[in-house]
Design an enzyme around this catalytic site. Structure first.
Site, mmCIF file in Angstrom:
data_model
loop_
_atom_site.group_PDB
_atom_site.id
_atom_site.type_symbol
_atom_site.label_atom_id
_atom_site.label_comp_id
_atom_site.label_asym_id
_atom_site.label_seq_id
_atom_site.Cartn_x
_atom_site.Cartn_y
_atom_site.Cartn_z
ATOM 1 N N ASP A 155 -1.758 16.295 3.934
ATOM 2 C CA ASP A 155 -2.301 14.938 3.882
ATOM 3 C C ASP A 155 -1.143 13.967 4.047
ATOM 4 O OD1 ASP A 155 -3.329 12.447 3.282
ATOM 5 O OD2 ASP A 155 -4.553 13.132 1.611
ATOM 6 N N LYS A 160 -4.245 5.051 7.603
ATOM 7 C CA LYS A 160 -3.515 3.849 7.198
ATOM 8 C C LYS A 160 -2.713 3.244 8.338
ATOM 9 C CE LYS A 160 -3.641 4.716 2.258
ATOM 10 N NZ LYS A 160 -4.718 3.753 1.964
ATOM 11 N N PHE A 179 -3.895 12.563 -4.607
ATOM 12 C CA PHE A 179 -4.862 11.519 -4.263
ATOM 13 C C PHE A 179 -5.180 11.655 -2.783
ATOM 14 C CE2 PHE A 179 -6.146 7.398 -2.652
ATOM 15 C CZ PHE A 179 -7.158 7.069 -3.537
#
Length: 429
Positions: free
Chosen positions: A254, A283, A169
């Protein structure tokens, strides 16, 4: 460091496990109903949130519009690693709000250079490209890798490929969902962007076989969050790094969810002693206050970008940089990585006791766990609703996995309160 309050959540003492039918108790006949109605009527239905309407938050705790208190065991999918409204981050944002918030990149500002330097020094990299959302960081890394492949590696124009992992994801833009293996992310959104080769996550031999002379990069999550907090087999990242080196391809890690302290190290790649050529961060980099992301990495790779080829009006804005600088300063102490390691060991020890009692497996590192629910038992959604009724907020992923990721500022007593509730809900005689 603990969050401000150590009171037990109002609903945490509820009993009756493994009954998970108490979802209606979350919103009840209360002030939440009107907010839920407005959401349903006017909001696009791209999420299926729990019917909890949060009005206030502090540390590891949130309060809904009716005054009910909850422990936050999701932390905004790692965006709230430092908890809600951390005083240092609020102070940094407030101070910058009184000065200047946005200039666009048409001009320099006094926060940009220091932010880039400090983030590069923290991560041991050489150059920084600030953006906003995590998906923007991944899109940027894809563009950079392709441009590097054409200009440096010599891949023929329009033929660059990127090797990725199934179950990953990386965001929800059209290009990113082009290589998603989650049909709910892809269905109805084609045609898709070409140039990606999908390999099974954790299969280093498949990565080696997929790499060709046209491969620009291998893009991988050191731990897969959305897939259920999946940890790859030991040696996987090292083998992928070796394949990239042998074939002249970039390794892109990532670390948007796994980075910045979540797994007990600054970057999750450090668990295998692996260095990537590019990292995508996001984030937690915004401190739970605003979206801040970045691509960080080698100078000769990020150096392929020239003025006018890539940008963002809000990327690297003064407010984002001021908050990001404080995040970097907090991580530089090592306190939050240590808390994640120590509290994470306790988290995994206690969750491990549930295996065989409604749970088949517990995965993860640091303060991050995927609890695999046993077949035939309650679904992840049902467990999440039952936990919310007990004053603990977390969320399912892939229907059968409970994803647990408390803020790194959570106190041990708060952690145990939440774990007690999970044990109550999942316990089966």
């Amino acid at each position: 460091m603990t969050s401000a309050s150590t009171d037990t959540p109002a609903a945490a003492g509820a009993s009756g496990a493994p009954d998970v039918s108490g979802a209606a108790d979350i919103s009840g006949a209360s002030g939440a109903a009107e907010y839920l109605r407005l959401d349903e009527q006017y909001g696009a239905h791209n999420y299926h949130p729990l019917p909890v309407v949060i009005a206030e938050a502090d540390g590891a705790r949130v309060t809904d519009v009716d005054g009910r208190h909850y422990l936050d065991f999701l932390a905004g999918y790692s965006a709230l690693n430092f908890g809600h409204r951390h005083p240092r981050l609020v102070a940094a944002a407030t101070e910058q709000l009184g000065r200047v918030t946005l200039t666009s990149r048409a001009f320099h500002h006094d926060q940009f250079g220091p932010f880039c330097r400090e983030l590069a020094e923290l991560t041991g990299t050489e150059r920084v490209l600030p953006m906003n959302s995590g998906a923007e960081a991944v899109e940027s890394a894809i563009k950079i890798a392709r441009k590097w492949a054409y200009e440096v590696k010599g891949v023929p124009a329009e033929q660059a490929e990127i090797v990725v992992a199934g179950g990953g994801f990386h965001g929800r833009t059209t290009t990113i969902v082009s290589f998603s293996t989650d049909e709910s992310a892809r269905g109805g959104f084609g045609p898709f962007t070409p140039g990606f080769r999908i390999t099974p996550y954790g299969d280093a031999a498949a990565v080696e076989a997929a790499i060709s002379e046209r491969t620009a990069a291998v893009l991988v999550e050191p731990l897969q969050g959305e897939a259920g907090v999946v940890v790859p087999p030991e040696g996987y990242l090292k083998a992928v790094r070796r394949s990239c080196d042998e074939h002249g391809a970039l390794l892109i890690a990532d670390e948007i969810q796994s980075g910045l302290g979540r797994t007990g190290e600054l970057l999750a790649c450090e668990h295998e002693g692996v260095r990537a050529d590019l990292y995508t961060l996001g984030k937690a980099l915004g401190g739970g206050i605003l979206p801040v992301s970045a691509v960080v990495g080698r100078d000769d790779v990020l150096g392929v970008l020239r003025p006018g080829e890539h940008g963002s009006t809000f990327g690297g804005n003064p407010l984002a940089c001021a908050v990001g600088r404080e995040v970097v300063a907090m991580l530089a102490t090592g306190e939050f990585q240590r808390r994640s390691r120590e509290l994470g060991a306790h988290l995994h020890a206690r969750l491990g006791e549930l295996v065989g009692r409604g749970v088949t497996e517990v995965r993860g590192r640091g303060l991050w766990a995927g609890v695999q629910l046993a077949p035939g038992g309650p679904t992840g959604r049902e467990v999440s609703e039952a936990l919310a009724a007990r004053g603990v907020l977390c969320k399912e992923t892939q229907d059968t996995t409970l994803r647990i990721a408390p803020p790194l500022v959570i106190g041990r007593d708060e952690l145990d309160t939440g774990l007690d509730a999970i044990s109550e809900v999942l316990h089966q005689e």
